[in-house]
Design a protein around this motif. Structure first.
Motif, short mmCIF file in Angstrom:
data_model
loop_
_atom_site.label_atom_id
_atom_site.label_comp_id
_atom_site.label_asym_id
_atom_site.label_seq_id
_atom_site.Cartn_x
_atom_site.Cartn_y
_atom_site.Cartn_z
N UNK A 57 21.32 40.02 22.84
CA UNK A 57 20.30 40.25 21.82
C UNK A 57 20.89 40.99 20.63
N UNK A 58 21.78 41.95 20.90
CA UNK A 58 22.42 42.71 19.83
C UNK A 58 23.24 41.79 18.93
N UNK A 59 23.88 40.79 19.52
CA UNK A 59 24.72 39.87 18.76
C UNK A 59 23.89 38.81 18.04
N UNK A 60 23.00 38.15 18.77
CA UNK A 60 22.29 36.99 18.23
C UNK A 60 20.96 37.33 17.58
N UNK A 61 20.42 38.49 17.87
CA UNK A 61 19.14 38.86 17.28
C UNK A 61 18.05 37.86 17.63
N UNK A 62 17.26 37.45 16.64
CA UNK A 62 16.16 36.53 16.90
C UNK A 62 16.60 35.07 16.85
N UNK A 63 17.91 34.84 16.81
CA UNK A 63 18.40 33.45 16.85
C UNK A 63 18.17 32.81 18.21
N UNK A 64 17.94 33.62 19.23
CA UNK A 64 17.73 33.09 20.57
C UNK A 64 16.36 33.54 21.09
N UNK A 65 15.47 32.59 21.42
CA UNK A 65 14.15 32.95 21.95
C UNK A 65 14.29 33.68 23.29
N UNK A 66 13.26 34.44 23.66
CA UNK A 66 13.30 35.27 24.87
C UNK A 66 13.54 34.44 26.13
N UNK A 67 12.82 33.32 26.26
CA UNK A 67 12.99 32.50 27.47
C UNK A 67 14.39 31.92 27.56
N UNK A 68 14.92 31.50 26.43
CA UNK A 68 16.27 30.97 26.41
C UNK A 68 17.29 32.06 26.75
N UNK A 69 17.02 33.26 26.29
CA UNK A 69 17.90 34.39 26.58
C UNK A 69 17.92 34.68 28.08
N UNK A 70 16.76 34.69 28.70
CA UNK A 70 16.70 34.95 30.15
C UNK A 70 17.42 33.86 30.93
N UNK A 71 17.29 32.61 30.50
CA UNK A 71 18.01 31.51 31.17
C UNK A 71 19.52 31.67 31.01
N UNK A 72 19.94 32.08 29.80
CA UNK A 72 21.37 32.26 29.54
C UNK A 72 21.95 33.35 30.43
N UNK A 73 21.20 34.44 30.64
CA UNK A 73 21.68 35.54 31.48
C UNK A 73 21.85 35.09 32.92
N UNK A 74 20.84 34.39 33.45
CA UNK A 74 20.93 33.88 34.83
C UNK A 74 22.10 32.92 34.97
#
Length: 306
Positions: A57-74
């Motif tokens: 989130x620090x790097x991409x900011x709002x370029x990545x939606x929350x759901x997509x971010x959670x999928x990326x982490x998993x």
């Protein structure tokens, strides 16, 4: 209670490494990948997941939606386990088996560069499976030399036994590949000899060992790039070729070989332009495959020297 749980985890991991780990190269790949996916899902609410999520989130900011971010982490946590399972299978790799794990795209860029006779500096980052990248190029028949840290560098008596054992195993698996590893601490002058012999030298832009760096804008953050790959390429007249390993949906790695970054003159402007060209490529992949940088982002929070 927390100390008991921690001790229990260390003991079970150590037992696993001394026993079941030896069976991994012989297990079906789909089964290993399934285990890795389950681990990723089970780690969804872990401290590791929280750290990775915060860093992306620090790097991409709002370029990545929350759901997509959670999928990326998993996916990132799962990919790390898959990478480990694949590295532990290196001793069983050969020219035929490597095809199940990886394939090359853009091979013509590398072959055209080698026709000049000055070798090629393969510029990589700790993005995706950089170890599989080395294996794929080596089994393709190229003479590959990898600059990097000896995994045993991270062996420390203050670390848990299982951590040190993993580093020892990784070293052994490195040595099983048909590649030459130039571990940091040796005389790096031999790098120029390998390039003079028209061989490949793999070097990382985002390693922390080196004396010359440049801080480059990286989305909402900055990323410190080592100038080592550029300097090696400039001084040797070798082609500077950015290369990335991208895990596909079927878990095969696409090794993407880009056109060489031009290095016409040896001056500060050319060096900065080359670094900028590379960071743009890394941004391109980071935006599309944030899961591929999860392991590195987590490691550097836990151990800033990585």
């Amino acid at each position: 209670m927390d100390n008991f749980v921690q001790s229990y985890r260390h003991v079970t991991r150590t037992i696993f490494l001394y026993t079941i780990r030896y069976l991994i190269p012989y297990m079906p790949r789909y089964f290993l990948y399934l285990i890795a996916d389950v681990i990723g899902i089970a780690s969804k609410r872990s401290r590791q997941a929280d750290i990775i999520k915060k860093e992306i989130r620090k790097i991409l900011g709002d370029r990545i939606p929350e759901k997509e971010l959670e999928r990326a982490v998993i996916k990132g946590i799962s990919n790390h386990k898959k990478d480990l399972f694949e590295i532990w299978s290196f001793p069983r790799l050969n020219n035929k088996r490597i095809k199940k794990y990886a394939f090359l795209e853009g091979k013509e860029h590398l072959d055209n560069a080698l026709k000049k006779g000055n070798g090629a500096l393969i510029a990589v980052s700790h993005f995706g499976s950089w170890k599989m990248l080395t294996a794929a190029l080596a089994y393709e028949g190229y003479k590959v030399n990898q600059i990097g840290l000896d995994p045993r560098y991270f062996v420390d008596n203050n670390n848990p036994r299982h951590h040190n054992l993993i580093m020892e195993i990784e070293y052994m698996c490195d040595q099983s590949l048909p590649a030459n590893f130039i571990y940091i601490g040796k005389y790096l002058r031999e790098v120029y000899r390998f390039l003079e012999q028209n061989e490949l030298v793999i070097n990382t832009f985002d390693g922390f060992i080196g004396s010359r760096y440049i801080d480059m804008p990286f989305f909402n953050d900055t990323l410190r790039l080592s100038l080592g790959p550029i300097i090696f390429a400039m001084k040797s007249k070798a082609a500077l070729i950015p290369t990335f390993a991208i895990r596909q949906d079927n878990n095969r790695h696409k090794i993407i070989i880009h056109k060489e970054i031009p290095l016409e003159d040896d001056n500060a402007e050319v060096i900065e332009n080359a670094a900028e060209a590379y960071i743009k490529l890394l941004e391109y992949y980071m935006l599309r495959y944030p899961s591929h940088y999860c392991r590195t982002l987590y490691d550097r929070v836990i151990d800033p020297m990585r």
